[in-house]
Scaffold this motif. Structure first.
Motif, PDB file in Angstrom:
ATOM      1  N   GLY A 160       0.806  -1.214   0.000  1.00 45.21           N
ATOM      2  CA  GLY A 160       0.000   0.000   0.000  1.00 45.21           C
ATOM      3  C   GLY A 160       0.840   1.265   0.000  1.00 45.21           C
ATOM      4  O   GLY A 160       0.338   2.351  -0.313  1.00 45.21           O
ATOM      5  N   SER A 161       2.105   1.146   0.320  1.00 43.84           N
ATOM      6  CA  SER A 161       2.992   2.311   0.291  1.00 43.84           C
ATOM      7  C   SER A 161       3.697   2.440  -1.056  1.00 43.84           C
ATOM      8  O   SER A 161       4.709   3.123  -1.167  1.00 43.84           O
ATOM      9  CB  SER A 161       4.019   2.200   1.425  1.00 43.84           C
ATOM     10  N   SER A 167       6.704   4.532   4.238  1.00 40.94           N
ATOM     11  CA  SER A 167       6.418   3.330   5.025  1.00 40.94           C
ATOM     12  C   SER A 167       5.564   3.723   6.229  1.00 40.94           C
ATOM     13  O   SER A 167       5.977   4.551   7.034  1.00 40.94           O
ATOM     14  CB  SER A 167       7.725   2.677   5.506  1.00 40.94           C
ATOM     15  N   LYS A 168       4.378   3.147   6.308  1.00 36.33           N
ATOM     16  CA  LYS A 168       3.498   3.501   7.427  1.00 36.33           C
ATOM     17  C   LYS A 168       4.104   3.020   8.746  1.00 36.33           C
ATOM     18  O   LYS A 168       4.205   3.778   9.703  1.00 36.33           O
ATOM     19  CB  LYS A 168       2.115   2.894   7.231  1.00 36.33           C
ATOM     20  N   SER A 169       4.517   1.765   8.759  1.00 33.60           N
ATOM     21  CA  SER A 169       5.110   1.231   9.999  1.00 33.60           C
ATOM     22  C   SER A 169       6.510   1.808  10.196  1.00 33.60           C
ATOM     23  O   SER A 169       6.984   1.922  11.318  1.00 33.60           O
ATOM     24  CB  SER A 169       5.210  -0.293   9.904  1.00 33.60           C
ATOM     25  N   THR A 202       9.362  -1.691   7.542  1.00 30.57           N
ATOM     26  CA  THR A 202       9.285  -2.755   6.539  1.00 30.57           C
ATOM     27  C   THR A 202      10.662  -3.023   5.923  1.00 30.57           C
ATOM     28  O   THR A 202      11.324  -2.102   5.436  1.00 30.57           O
ATOM     29  CB  THR A 202       8.259  -2.363   5.454  1.00 30.57           C
TER      30      THR A 202
END
Ligand SMILES: O=P(O)(O)OC[C@H]1O[C@](O)(CO)[C@@H](O)[C@@H]1O
Length: 452
Positions: free
Chosen positions: A83-84, A141-143, A146
């Motif tokens: 999704g990124s 990157s949301k987190s 990754t």
């Protein structure tokens, strides 16, 4: 302004009469649950009214940062995965000249993608190509943790700093990540990079209309205001108070669930007749795959590029196991015009097409394919897109997102989590002896020894 539209006639004929309409109460309940935040995964509903909540000021801020990257870079590498990554690539490839990387007109930076694989050759070839280039990086990157993205970013950051010097590199490295946590946030704050926040309540696969997608798309030179305007119009068209029969997201969600549960259609193939839509289907695959494939359930999302894949997958689709249905994304009018020329010798026998547009042939291929596949037992859903531009891609994105939320709830799963993707990561870290994974490392080594 026109709108994308849906035609399910060639799918409904595979179902009992009224089967789609019968979903109306369940769809209504799903819509209510999304609106009221009472469904599972309700902490990830930030996408629902995202388009209408994006302000012009916010888009101006995105554009300003994009302009800096456009001025200072001949190449911009977008590092991200899932999704990124896929939303930005879907829109950029959907709107770009098919030969953009060969058309070096200096109007737009070349956009390259990294952090979406761990191929050593890929990263070697990318970093070699960048050696004499003025390049920038968008690290998404949301987190912020990754592995694929972090590995690529580590290489790109160092190379950018080596080539430009640390100070100048700061102007061309941008982070799109969590507000507070993760390595990407820590690094951006420490180095003083410009950064954008991915809202907590928007999951990766629903994040294309956040800076995750908007920044790379603006850097590539495309109109993010139009993209958001299209999405906002579709937000209205798919709203909870729009009648079931007129609500494209409701109808699409209900049709695919009816095909799955009542006609044994377990695989959905999204097809296009425009090669530029290849990555749009990749984005769609993640959206539906991560949202619905859980609890041992879910339609398998697949994709084909036609007519290309009719010469490889066409046989299977026509005559293989009858567990598939197709969703064709059809672009009504191409952006360019090209006519078939006359040929005196007519060796190929194609003079009957003289003076016709290429698209006329493509459209007959499309219709011929749909009819053949329906005759072969493959239900067909048609999504008509008036033109391939930012506005209609925005509509298409929101339409599929909204339908995905509804469809996942009809399937009675949590459409907004993805616990299954952790399994490979755990094994990989154990195999790599990552600190903190000592017990897992021991267990996996024992397992491998026993399997020998
Ligand atoms: O933005 P992040 O945190 O790097 O995650 C990227 C992708 O990886 C996943 O978490 C799966 O591993 C996806 O859900 C997500 O889109």
């Amino acid at each position: 302004m026109k709108s994308i539209s849906l035609n399910i006639t060639k799918a409904a004929s595979f179902l009992a009469e009224g089967a789609v309409k019968a979903y109306e109460p369940k769809v209504k309940a799903a819509q209510e649950a999304l609106e009221n935040g009472t469904c599972e995964g309700n902490d990830f509903l930030g996408w629902l009214h995202l388009p209408s909540s994006i302000t012009p000021e916010f888009l101006n801020e995105i554009q300003a940062v994009a302009n800096t990257l456009r001025e200072k870079c001949e190449v911009v590498v977008v590092a991200g995965i899932g999704g990124s990554y896929l939303g930005a690539r879907a829109v950029i490839e959907g709107l770009s000249n098919s030969f953009a990387w060969l058309v070096n007109d200096k109007k737009n930076p070349t956009i390259l993608f990294a952090g979406n694989n761990i191929g050593e050759d890929y990263l070697y070839e990318l970093t070699s190509f960048l050696k004499d280039k003025k390049f920038g990086v968008i690290n998404i990157s949301k987190s912020g943790t990754t592995t694929e993205t972090a590995l690529a970013f580590r290489l790109l950051k160092k190379q950018c700093e080596d080539q430009r010097g640390k100070e100048e590199a700061k102007d061309v490295i941008v982070a799109v990540t969590d507000a507070k946590k993760g390595a990407a946030r820590t690094c951006a704050d420490k180095e003083g990079y410009k950064s954008f926040i991915i809202p907590d309540n928007v999951g990766g696969r629903f994040s294309v209309l956040t800076p995750v997608g908007l920044l790379p798309i603006a850097v590539a030179g495309f109109d993010v205001k139009q993209l958001v305007a299209g999405a906002a119009d579709m937000e209205k068209a798919c709203g909870k108070d729009v009648a079931f029969d007129e609500n494209p997201a409701a109808i699409y969600a209900a049709t695919r669930q009816a095909l799955y549960t009542q006609a044994g259609k377990k695989i959905e193939i999204v097809c296009n007749f425009q090669p530029k839509l290849h990555y749009f289907a990749e984005w769609w695959k993640q959206l539906y795959g991560e949202s619905e494939g859980k609890d041992q359930k879910g339609i398998f999302p697949a994709a084909c590029d036609f007519t290309t894949d009719l010469h490889s997958m066409g046989q299977w689709i026509q005559e293989g196991e009858r567990s598939i249905f197709e969703t064709v994304i059809s672009v009504e009018t191409p952006n360019e015009k090209l006519l078939f020329p006359h040929d005196n010798e007519n060796l190929d026998g194609l003079n009957f097409l003289e003076g016709k547009r290429v698209d006329e042939v493509n459209k007959m291929a499309e219709l011929g394919t749909r009819l053949a596949h329906v005759d072969g037992g493959v239900p067909n859903i048609l999504v008509n897109v008036p033109e391939l531009n930012a506005y209609y891609l925005g509509q298409l994105i929101y339409f599929f997102e909204k339908a995905c939320g509804i469809s996942g709830l009809l399937e009675e799963v949590n459409p907004f989590n993805q616990p299954g993707v952790e399994a490979y990561k755990k094994n990989m870290f154990a195999l790599l002896n990552k600190p903190g994974y000592e017990a897992e490392s021991k267990a996996i080594q024992e397992r491998l020894a026993n399997e020998k």
